[in-house]
Design a protein around this motif. Structure first.
Motif, PDB file in Angstrom:
ATOM      1  N   CYS A 179       9.871  68.325  96.450  1.00 35.33           N
ATOM      2  CA  CYS A 179       9.713  67.050  96.187  1.00 35.33           C
ATOM      3  C   CYS A 179      10.977  66.001  95.930  1.00 35.33           C
ATOM      4  O   CYS A 179      11.976  66.872  95.987  1.00 35.33           O
ATOM      5  CB  CYS A 179       8.722  66.525  94.819  1.00 35.33           C
ATOM      6  N   ARG A 180      10.850  64.864  96.396  1.00 36.23           N
ATOM      7  CA  ARG A 180      11.829  64.126  96.147  1.00 36.23           C
ATOM      8  C   ARG A 180      11.963  63.607  94.627  1.00 36.23           C
ATOM      9  O   ARG A 180      10.735  62.624  94.326  1.00 36.23           O
ATOM     10  CB  ARG A 180      12.109  62.963  97.138  1.00 36.23           C
ATOM     11  N   GLY A 181      12.863  63.472  93.825  1.00 36.64           N
ATOM     12  CA  GLY A 181      12.689  62.795  92.482  1.00 36.64           C
ATOM     13  C   GLY A 181      14.066  61.896  92.121  1.00 36.64           C
ATOM     14  O   GLY A 181      14.925  62.114  92.691  1.00 36.64           O
ATOM     15  N   ILE A 182      13.549  60.761  91.223  1.00 38.94           N
ATOM     16  CA  ILE A 182      14.657  59.959  90.706  1.00 38.94           C
ATOM     17  C   ILE A 182      14.807  60.001  89.375  1.00 38.94           C
ATOM     18  O   ILE A 182      13.536  59.840  88.720  1.00 38.94           O
ATOM     19  CB  ILE A 182      14.861  58.433  91.488  1.00 38.94           C
ATOM     20  N   LEU A 183      16.109  60.058  88.509  1.00 37.48           N
ATOM     21  CA  LEU A 183      16.321  60.098  87.441  1.00 37.48           C
ATOM     22  C   LEU A 183      17.028  58.789  86.997  1.00 37.48           C
ATOM     23  O   LEU A 183      18.028  59.084  87.690  1.00 37.48           O
ATOM     24  CB  LEU A 183      16.728  61.202  86.713  1.00 37.48           C
ATOM     25  N   LEU A 184      16.851  57.748  86.298  1.00 35.78           N
ATOM     26  CA  LEU A 184      17.608  56.592  85.896  1.00 35.78           C
ATOM     27  C   LEU A 184      17.697  56.536  84.455  1.00 35.78           C
ATOM     28  O   LEU A 184      16.931  56.237  83.707  1.00 35.78           O
ATOM     29  CB  LEU A 184      16.747  55.442  86.570  1.00 35.78           C
ATOM     30  N   TRP A 185      19.158  56.654  84.059  1.00 39.82           N
ATOM     31  CA  TRP A 185      19.673  56.272  82.494  1.00 39.82           C
ATOM     32  C   TRP A 185      19.754  54.916  82.339  1.00 39.82           C
ATOM     33  O   TRP A 185      20.145  54.084  83.435  1.00 39.82           O
ATOM     34  CB  TRP A 185      20.649  57.027  82.573  1.00 39.82           C
ATOM     35  N   GLY A 186      19.320  54.324  81.386  1.00 39.79           N
ATOM     36  CA  GLY A 186      19.547  52.821  81.036  1.00 39.79           C
ATOM     37  C   GLY A 186      20.568  52.867  79.942  1.00 39.79           C
ATOM     38  O   GLY A 186      21.018  53.629  79.466  1.00 39.79           O
ATOM     39  N   SER A 187      21.342  51.726  79.777  1.00 41.11           N
ATOM     40  CA  SER A 187      22.183  51.120  78.865  1.00 41.11           C
ATOM     41  C   SER A 187      21.802  51.451  77.267  1.00 41.11           C
ATOM     42  O   SER A 187      20.453  51.260  77.013  1.00 41.11           O
ATOM     43  CB  SER A 187      22.554  49.871  78.941  1.00 41.11           C
ATOM     44  N   PRO A 188      22.665  51.639  76.548  1.00 42.66           N
ATOM     45  CA  PRO A 188      22.296  52.344  75.177  1.00 42.66           C
ATOM     46  C   PRO A 188      21.771  50.877  74.292  1.00 42.66           C
ATOM     47  O   PRO A 188      22.236  49.793  74.612  1.00 42.66           O
ATOM     48  CB  PRO A 188      23.546  52.653  74.470  1.00 42.66           C
ATOM     49  N   ILE A 189      20.884  51.385  73.491  1.00 44.80           N
ATOM     50  CA  ILE A 189      20.519  50.309  72.384  1.00 44.80           C
ATOM     51  C   ILE A 189      20.877  50.777  71.359  1.00 44.80           C
ATOM     52  O   ILE A 189      20.337  51.891  70.603  1.00 44.80           O
ATOM     53  CB  ILE A 189      18.954  50.239  72.640  1.00 44.80           C
ATOM     54  N   PHE A 190      21.949  49.790  70.233  1.00 45.28           N
ATOM     55  CA  PHE A 190      22.486  50.333  69.055  1.00 45.28           C
ATOM     56  C   PHE A 190      21.561  49.768  67.999  1.00 45.28           C
ATOM     57  O   PHE A 190      21.003  48.406  68.182  1.00 45.28           O
ATOM     58  CB  PHE A 190      23.711  49.827  69.039  1.00 45.28           C
ATOM     59  N   VAL A 191      21.081  50.454  67.157  1.00 46.64           N
ATOM     60  CA  VAL A 191      20.199  49.672  65.919  1.00 46.64           C
ATOM     61  C   VAL A 191      21.132  49.647  64.734  1.00 46.64           C
ATOM     62  O   VAL A 191      21.471  50.827  64.161  1.00 46.64           O
ATOM     63  CB  VAL A 191      19.135  50.820  65.743  1.00 46.64           C
ATOM     64  N   PRO A 192      21.354  48.433  64.117  1.00 42.73           N
ATOM     65  CA  PRO A 192      22.128  48.082  63.034  1.00 42.73           C
ATOM     66  C   PRO A 192      21.428  49.093  61.767  1.00 42.73           C
ATOM     67  O   PRO A 192      20.083  49.281  61.791  1.00 42.73           O
ATOM     68  CB  PRO A 192      21.902  46.781  62.955  1.00 42.73           C
ATOM     69  N   ARG A 193      22.280  49.426  60.630  1.00 43.65           N
ATOM     70  CA  ARG A 193      21.727  50.243  59.792  1.00 43.65           C
ATOM     71  C   ARG A 193      20.850  49.335  58.937  1.00 43.65           C
ATOM     72  O   ARG A 193      19.778  49.613  58.128  1.00 43.65           O
ATOM     73  CB  ARG A 193      22.940  50.550  58.692  1.00 43.65           C
ATOM     74  N   ASN A 194      21.046  47.836  58.691  1.00 44.24           N
ATOM     75  CA  ASN A 194      20.402  47.098  57.743  1.00 44.24           C
ATOM     76  C   ASN A 194      19.711  45.993  58.725  1.00 44.24           C
ATOM     77  O   ASN A 194      20.231  45.128  59.305  1.00 44.24           O
ATOM     78  CB  ASN A 194      21.403  46.302  56.926  1.00 44.24           C
ATOM     79  N   ILE A 195      18.367  46.298  59.019  1.00 45.06           N
ATOM     80  CA  ILE A 195      17.679  45.568  59.779  1.00 45.06           C
ATOM     81  C   ILE A 195      16.231  45.142  59.205  1.00 45.06           C
ATOM     82  O   ILE A 195      15.893  45.923  58.440  1.00 45.06           O
ATOM     83  CB  ILE A 195      17.403  45.932  61.349  1.00 45.06           C
ATOM     84  N   ASP A 196      15.819  43.947  59.519  1.00 43.68           N
ATOM     85  CA  ASP A 196      14.403  43.590  58.730  1.00 43.68           C
ATOM     86  C   ASP A 196      13.202  43.891  59.857  1.00 43.68           C
ATOM     87  O   ASP A 196      13.625  44.504  60.881  1.00 43.68           O
ATOM     88  CB  ASP A 196      14.315  42.145  58.292  1.00 43.68           C
ATOM     89  N   LYS A 197      11.987  43.839  59.233  1.00 43.28           N
ATOM     90  CA  LYS A 197      10.808  44.161  60.089  1.00 43.28           C
ATOM     91  C   LYS A 197      10.741  43.455  61.604  1.00 43.28           C
ATOM     92  O   LYS A 197      10.370  43.925  62.543  1.00 43.28           O
ATOM     93  CB  LYS A 197       9.614  43.930  59.258  1.00 43.28           C
ATOM     94  N   ASP A 198      11.196  41.973  61.260  1.00 49.57           N
ATOM     95  CA  ASP A 198      11.125  41.478  62.644  1.00 49.57           C
ATOM     96  C   ASP A 198      12.116  41.896  63.622  1.00 49.57           C
ATOM     97  O   ASP A 198      11.714  41.830  64.899  1.00 49.57           O
ATOM     98  CB  ASP A 198      11.448  39.701  62.327  1.00 49.57           C
ATOM     99  N   GLN A 199      13.138  42.209  63.240  1.00 55.49           N
ATOM    100  CA  GLN A 199      14.251  42.970  63.995  1.00 55.49           C
ATOM    101  C   GLN A 199      13.563  44.196  64.635  1.00 55.49           C
ATOM    102  O   GLN A 199      14.270  44.526  65.635  1.00 55.49           O
ATOM    103  CB  GLN A 199      15.721  42.940  63.522  1.00 55.49           C
ATOM    104  N   VAL A 200      13.162  45.015  63.883  1.00 57.03           N
ATOM    105  CA  VAL A 200      12.571  46.130  64.395  1.00 57.03           C
ATOM    106  C   VAL A 200      11.543  45.892  65.325  1.00 57.03           C
ATOM    107  O   VAL A 200      11.504  46.838  66.496  1.00 57.03           O
ATOM    108  CB  VAL A 200      11.826  47.058  63.138  1.00 57.03           C
TER     109      VAL A 200
END
Length: 239
Positions: A179-200
């Protein structure tokens, strides 16, 4: 076919099944035409000795062996269910270790394992909709894992032109040989240590939307019918 079920549930039957699955995975890996896009994203993190969390949908799990071409070690969070153990044993020959458990169901133990793994400089793979769905819907577990481990989340989408879509809850995509396949990497998502529920909640939606856009983009380019996320109610449960 009771005898067949009995054989498959036996220790010998499980070992034989793992060998068959491993053999098939090796076959699709070596015969397929796999292209990787934006591979510089994980490579840059690895060059900086920055462990990260790879996030990809459960339905694309079988293709992950074609994506990880780095010498840097990785472990995938896989459920302790019998099927999870089967997958764990089947991918082990490809240098992929496993962390038994779930980041959403009684996940404190696996979260501790994950944090130790990342602190030891190893990368971790997570299916944000695993182990039982809802399909293509992210949960807070992966965000919490990134927050506590201080590791960025790197989205990964995978698709194959010639493949069978299983009727399982995750619509597991089973690539066919050559088969022909494609794998696509996306840009990193950084999660701050101190975040509230809305930010989560915002980060959950960001990860989910990005993974779905990336997956649908690949499926469209390869001429595959799009698999939609499972409909959920107000509390995030299947509707």
């Amino acid at each position: 076919m009771r005898w067949a079920k009995k054989v498959l549930r036996s220790s010998l039957g499980q070992k034989l099944l793992c060998l068959l699955i491993s053999g098939y995975l090796l076959f699709i890996k070596t015969t397929g035409n796999w292209s990787i896009e934006s591979e510089d994203i994980p490579k840059e993190l690895i060059d900086k000795n920055q462990p990260f969390i790879v996030a990809f949908w459960h339905g694309r799990l079988l293709m992950f062996i074609t994506a990880w071409k780095f010498s840097s070690p990785i472990s995938i969070v896989i459920s302790q269910h019998r099927d999870g153990k089967l997958i764990s044993s089947s991918v082990a020959p490809f240098g992929i270790s496993s962390l038994a458990g779930s980041t959403t169901r009684g996940g404190s133990q696996v979260l501790r394992k994950l944090i130790r793994t990342v602190k030891n400089g190893q990368n971790v793979g997570i299916t944000p909709d695993g182990p039982q769905g809802p399909r293509m819907r992210a949960t807070a577990g992966v965000i919490e894992a990134a927050r506590l481990s201080e590791a960025p989340i790197v989205p990964l989408a995978l698709s194959a032109k010639s493949a069978i879509t299983a009727s399982s809850w995750d619509r597991l995509l089973i690539p066919l040989p050559f088969c022909r396949g494609i794998l696509l990497w996306g840009s990193p998502i950084f999660v701050p240590r101190n975040i509230d529920k809305d930010q989560v909640t915002i980060l959950i939606r960001e990860l989910e939307d990005r993974l779905n856009r990336m997956t649908h983009d690949l499926d469209s380019r390869l001429g595959r019918p799009l698999i939609e996320p499972e409909k959920v109610g107000i509390e995030g449960k299947p509707s």
